[in-house]
Design a protein around this motif. Structure first.
Motif, PDB file in Angstrom:
ATOM      1  N   ASN B 320    -117.218   0.372 -31.308  1.00 41.46           N
ATOM      2  CA  ASN B 320    -118.270   1.336 -30.949  1.00 41.46           C
ATOM      3  C   ASN B 320    -117.797   2.300 -29.871  1.00 41.46           C
ATOM      4  N   CYS B 321    -116.772   1.863 -29.119  1.00 40.91           N
ATOM      5  CA  CYS B 321    -116.393   2.546 -27.877  1.00 40.91           C
ATOM      6  C   CYS B 321    -116.169   4.044 -28.074  1.00 40.91           C
ATOM      7  N   ILE B 322    -116.807   4.841 -27.214  1.00 34.93           N
ATOM      8  CA  ILE B 322    -116.598   6.283 -27.257  1.00 34.93           C
ATOM      9  C   ILE B 322    -115.718   6.743 -26.084  1.00 34.93           C
ATOM     10  N   ARG B 323    -115.050   5.784 -25.424  1.00 30.51           N
ATOM     11  CA  ARG B 323    -114.061   6.088 -24.391  1.00 30.51           C
ATOM     12  C   ARG B 323    -114.624   6.928 -23.248  1.00 30.51           C
ATOM     13  N   CYS B 324    -115.776   6.487 -22.750  1.00 27.00           N
ATOM     14  CA  CYS B 324    -116.411   7.268 -21.686  1.00 27.00           C
ATOM     15  C   CYS B 324    -115.881   6.883 -20.313  1.00 27.00           C
ATOM     16  N   SER B 325    -115.392   5.662 -20.184  1.00 29.41           N
ATOM     17  CA  SER B 325    -114.858   5.087 -18.945  1.00 29.41           C
ATOM     18  C   SER B 325    -115.925   4.614 -17.958  1.00 29.41           C
ATOM     19  N   ALA B 326    -117.168   4.579 -18.341  1.00 32.11           N
ATOM     20  CA  ALA B 326    -118.202   4.059 -17.431  1.00 32.11           C
ATOM     21  C   ALA B 326    -117.923   2.603 -17.047  1.00 32.11           C
ATOM     22  N   CYS B 327    -117.403   1.829 -18.002  1.00 29.62           N
ATOM     23  CA  CYS B 327    -117.158   0.414 -17.696  1.00 29.62           C
ATOM     24  C   CYS B 327    -116.023   0.229 -16.691  1.00 29.62           C
ATOM     25  N   LEU B 328    -115.072   1.169 -16.687  1.00 31.42           N
ATOM     26  CA  LEU B 328    -113.995   1.088 -15.692  1.00 31.42           C
ATOM     27  C   LEU B 328    -114.570   1.296 -14.295  1.00 31.42           C
ATOM     28  N   PRO B 349    -112.441  -2.903 -18.375  1.00 29.41           N
ATOM     29  CA  PRO B 349    -113.112  -3.840 -19.289  1.00 29.41           C
ATOM     30  C   PRO B 349    -112.861  -3.515 -20.764  1.00 29.41           C
ATOM     31  N   ILE B 350    -112.947  -2.256 -21.143  1.00 30.14           N
ATOM     32  CA  ILE B 350    -112.712  -1.944 -22.558  1.00 30.14           C
ATOM     33  C   ILE B 350    -111.263  -2.281 -22.922  1.00 30.14           C
ATOM     34  N   GLY B 351    -110.335  -2.012 -21.994  1.00 26.61           N
ATOM     35  CA  GLY B 351    -108.932  -2.356 -22.248  1.00 26.61           C
ATOM     36  C   GLY B 351    -108.751  -3.855 -22.394  1.00 26.61           C
ATOM     37  N   CYS B 381    -122.594   0.497 -20.513  1.00 29.85           N
ATOM     38  CA  CYS B 381    -121.977   0.997 -21.749  1.00 29.85           C
ATOM     39  C   CYS B 381    -122.992   1.785 -22.600  1.00 29.85           C
ATOM     40  N   PRO B 382    -122.706   3.066 -22.865  1.00 36.02           N
ATOM     41  CA  PRO B 382    -123.673   3.891 -23.587  1.00 36.02           C
ATOM     42  C   PRO B 382    -123.860   3.470 -25.041  1.00 36.02           C
ATOM     43  N   VAL B 383    -122.918   2.697 -25.585  1.00 35.71           N
ATOM     44  CA  VAL B 383    -123.069   2.249 -26.964  1.00 35.71           C
ATOM     45  C   VAL B 383    -123.234   0.732 -27.027  1.00 35.71           C
ATOM     46  N   LYS B 384    -123.680   0.178 -25.886  1.00 38.70           N
ATOM     47  CA  LYS B 384    -124.115  -1.213 -25.803  1.00 38.70           C
ATOM     48  C   LYS B 384    -123.111  -2.231 -26.336  1.00 38.70           C
ATOM     49  N   ILE B 385    -121.864  -2.092 -25.942  1.00 39.48           N
ATOM     50  CA  ILE B 385    -120.884  -3.120 -26.310  1.00 39.48           C
ATOM     51  C   ILE B 385    -121.048  -4.280 -25.331  1.00 39.48           C
ATOM     52  N   ASP B 386    -121.312  -5.451 -25.846  1.00 36.47           N
ATOM     53  CA  ASP B 386    -121.463  -6.619 -24.973  1.00 36.47           C
ATOM     54  C   ASP B 386    -120.063  -7.120 -24.622  1.00 36.47           C
ATOM     55  N   ILE B 387    -119.442  -6.430 -23.673  1.00 33.14           N
ATOM     56  CA  ILE B 387    -118.050  -6.734 -23.322  1.00 33.14           C
ATOM     57  C   ILE B 387    -117.884  -8.177 -22.834  1.00 33.14           C
ATOM     58  N   PRO B 388    -118.768  -8.678 -21.951  1.00 32.67           N
ATOM     59  CA  PRO B 388    -118.584 -10.066 -21.504  1.00 32.67           C
ATOM     60  C   PRO B 388    -118.548 -11.058 -22.663  1.00 32.67           C
TER      61      PRO B 388
HETATM   62  S1  SF4 Z   1    -118.534   1.896 -21.205  1.00 26.48           S
HETATM   63 FE1  SF4 Z   1    -118.553   1.370 -23.402  1.00 26.48          FE
HETATM   64  S2  SF4 Z   1    -118.129   3.299 -24.439  1.00 26.48           S
HETATM   65 FE2  SF4 Z   1    -117.586   3.600 -22.318  1.00 26.48          FE
HETATM   66  S3  SF4 Z   1    -115.363   3.159 -22.226  1.00 26.48           S
HETATM   67 FE3  SF4 Z   1    -116.441   1.274 -21.711  1.00 26.48          FE
HETATM   68  S4  SF4 Z   1    -116.655   0.213 -23.655  1.00 26.48           S
HETATM   69 FE4  SF4 Z   1    -116.157   2.324 -24.157  1.00 26.48          FE
END
Ligand code: SF4
Lengths: 211, 477
Positions: B320-328, B349-351, B381-388
């Motif tokens: 789903n990731c749109i590479r926004c970097s909010a999770c970083l 986190p996405i990495g 995460c804007p596309v609600k990826i449950d990273i944990p």
């Molecule tokens: S916050 Fe979500 S969409 Fe944005 S980079 Fe991280 S995983 Fe991808």
């Protein structure tokens, strides 16, 4: 057909197998705003100003004079203009260069460019170009260092989804779009914002109240 | 899985060292920690404001999530449609099973034009495939045009943030790099304005003369054949409109079915990414058009392990990731180590979830352990990826690959616990009691047995005697 294409499609189908269809996409976010024209103009002006855009308001009869005043204050003389720019938008007493395939060096060397827009968004202070009449090809609003955009108030929509809907016919007709929110900017060096890395360093907007 | 297993030849994803070792070194670099700390705190606050402005933010996230889920569920159909619509619009579509194949395709097109130089828009996808190196091997010089990428490239360095790749460099360092690498910089000061102007001069000359460009893509719309790029500086617009030949390399997960889907992403991405209402420039184009932009357009659709992610239902949302970097920017681990410790194109986190799925090395398998499972990344995460949840899933997978260890069992149990609200609540209570012997001065400094690895690198805040849920339930009464 290409082996890579078949392989990738095969992997996708194998990966998904007989997974059930997804639930319908909920689109309950706001699709349209409720602001009246005065509020749209005020909203657009406020949001665009937040990107250090200078926004001027005027009536339909005063566009050329307002443009002339702005350009005078900026000290700009030689301006590129696209085909189809409404006659009332062209300031008098300036060196207006019609873009009939101007080469890059000429475009880079003019003081700026004057264009209309396809629509504008109050929620974000964005102008949208579909590069139709009065807007010119994409390079025209990119290479000159200054862009004066004339926004007729009737083209301002409230929310982003309204702009997306309004641009749908243009996109389906294969036209490119450019969404512009303030001048080119970077925050790459210690997060301090610097305007005009590659595109125009300055963006002025005239909103035509009664058009 | 199909018999045709995905190949990972991409030299760009290259986790050379286990994360704990790389992180230990990064932690010693005080300047890096200061820079990253300042950057993430600033962006975090700005993002909060940009999101607070949106009364329908949660509805947008729900839509973003559902659009991606649905787009991925019908990925084959969407890609075929995109292939057809781009072709009808005058473009040429190529399919690449892995990074090496994508690099070969790009290299062949460029070689066909006799190119010695190619302009580039910052692109994680071509970084993932190691395109610049592959082109160099064929005698083609890739010129990065994003200011931060210029700093990274000219500094012979590696990006440390998806969005602001040179965030680990301060102005004095940048001045030194530019003075060494760019022409006419004798009187260059370290004022960001002056530094930017120097880069502008150098790049303007390139934009005017180099006839080929390579980009990534933020989105592609199947029904219209449109490709979209969101950017700030205008270097993207330059590369998308001035060169005669444009090649866009795009991960297959970037396709959405309909133009209307952009209504959600045009709102979700800028506010999550640069924390602005809108980023300065978004470009949308379909194929080629007489008198407008490049005369030749190529779209390269890249798999490179993405179909393997698709096959793992428990991890599929990674795409789903749109590479926004909010999770970083929200992640406490990232804030302390910076992006380079992750050793890959995709940090934070996405990495930690994407890299090990694209790169099957043992080093990359250490990345899912680089997290405190605090849950902040899921919330932003804007596309609600449950990273944990995906982290825990990948941990148990990694441990299973190592054989049955105590930790593997613990992680497998944890995956189950995270999957059940009731078990989670029970576990919290059990831990609050069971941890007592290990708490000293309010911190857990060393855990026994198989959990020792957990505390070797970090102090653990003990689980409070009362859980948040417990406190909430009591408060509501
Ligand atoms: S916050 Fe979500 S969409 Fe944005 S980079 Fe991280 S995983 Fe991808």
């Amino acid at each position: 057909m290409s082996a890579a294409r078949d392989a990738i499609l095969g992997r996708i189908r194998a990966a998904l197998g007989d997974a059930p269809a997804e639930a319908p996409v909920p689109r309950s976010f706001r699709r349209a705003g409720t602001a009246d024209r005065a509020a749209l103009i005020a909203g657009f002006a406020e949001k665009a100003s937040a990107y250090r855009v200078r926004v001027e308001l005027c009536g339909a009869a005063e566009v050329a004079a307002t443009a002339a005043r702005l350009l005078g204050e900026r000290g700009h003389v030689r301006l590129a203009v696209p085909a189809g720019l409404p006659a009332g938008f062209a300031p008098e007493g300036f060196d207006l260069v019609p873009d009939e395939g101007l080469d890059r060096a000429t475009l880079s060397a003019v003081d700026g460019v004057i264009t209309a827009c396809a629509c504008a968004i109050a929620q974000t202070g964005t102008i949208v170009l579909d590069h139709g009449a009065g807007q010119g090809r994409r390079a025209l609003t990119l290479l000159p260092d200054y862009h004066l955009c004339i926004v007729e108030a009737g083209r301002i929509v409230d929310l982003v989804p309204e702009a997306v809907a309004r641009m749908e016919p243009a996109v389906k007709a294969g036209r490119p779009l450019t969404f512009i929110s303030g001048p080119s900017a970077t925050s790459d060096i210690e997060l301090s914002r610097v305007e005009g890395v590659h595109g125009p360093r300055t963006l002025d907007v005239i909103v035509v109240r009664d058009a | 899985m199909s018999t045709d297993t995905p190949v990972h030849e991409g030299p760009g994803i290259l986790v050379e060292r286990p994360f704990p070792a790389a992180a230990r070194d990064a932690l010693k670099d005080a300047q890096l920690r200061r820079n990253i700390g300042k950057a993430t705190t600033t962006i975090r606050a700005k993002r909060r404001n940009a999101v607070a402005e949106m009364p329908d933010w949660e509805a947008l996230r729900d839509a973003g999530y559902a659009i991606k889920r649905d787009a991925l569920r019908r990925l084959d159909e969407n890609l075929l449609k995109l292939d057809a619509s781009v072709t009808a619009a005058g473009g040429t579509v190529h399919w690449a099973r892995d990074g090496a194949e994508a690099n070969r395709i790009v290299g062949d097109i460029l070689a066909g034009h006799g190119a010695e130089e190619v302009l580039k828009i910052k692109s994680l996808t071509t970084d993932e495939t190691g395109l610049n190196g592959a082109l160099e091997a064929r005698g083609i010089d890739a010129i990065e045009t994003d200011l931060a990428e210029v700093i990274v490239q000219k500094g012979g360095d590696r990006s440390s943030h998806i969005l602001v790749p040179a965030i680990h460099r301060n102005r004095a360092e940048i001045r030194a790099i530019f003075k060494r690498e760019l022409p006419d910089t004798d009187d260059l000061t370290d004022d960001p304005k002056a530094l930017t102007a120097a880069a502008r001069r150098y790049l303007r000359e390139k934009f005017m003369t180099v006839p080929c460009a390579v980009s990534g893509a933020n989105f592609a719309v199947a029904e219209t054949g449109s490709v979209a790029i969101f950017e700030s500086e205008g270097n993207g617009r330059m590369c998308l409109t001035l060169p005669r030949v444009l090649i866009t390399v795009m991960g297959i997960e970037k396709v959405v079915p309909r133009w209307d889907d952009m209504a959600a992403f045009l709102q979700l991405l800028p506010r999550s990414s640069t924390a602005e209402r809108m980023n300065p420039y978004n470009s949308v184009w379909s194929g080629t058009r007489a008198g407008e932009g490049p005369e030749e357009f190529h779209l390269v659709l890249l798999d490179n392990g993405r179909t393997a992610v698709l096959a793992d239902e428990a991890a599929r949302d990674t795409l789903n990731c749109i590479r926004c970097s909010a999770c970083l920017n929200i992640c406490p681990v990232y804030e302390r180590t910076g992006g380079r410790a992750y050793g890959s194109t995709y940090p934070g986190p996405i990495g930690a979830i994407l890299t090990p799925q694209l790169d099957p090395s043992a080093e990359a398998a250490t990345l899912p352990f680089a997290s405190s499972l605090c849950g902040a990344c899921y919330e932003v995460c804007p596309v609600k990826i449950d990273i944990p949840r995906i982290l825990v899933h990948l941990r148990s997978k990694a441990n299973a690959a190592k054989g049955t260890t105590g930790e593997a069992l613990a992680m497998a149990a944890m995956a189950r616990v995270f999957g059940s609200e009731r078990l989670y609540a029970l576990a919290q209570r059990a831990v609050a009691v069971g941890q007592r012997p290990f708490v000293r001065d309010g911190q857990i400094r060393a855990l026994p047995g198989p959990l020792a690895g957990w505390t070797a690198m970090r102090d653990l805040a003990p689980v409070p005697k009362q859980s948040f849920r417990g406190w909430w339930a009591e408060r509501k009464r």
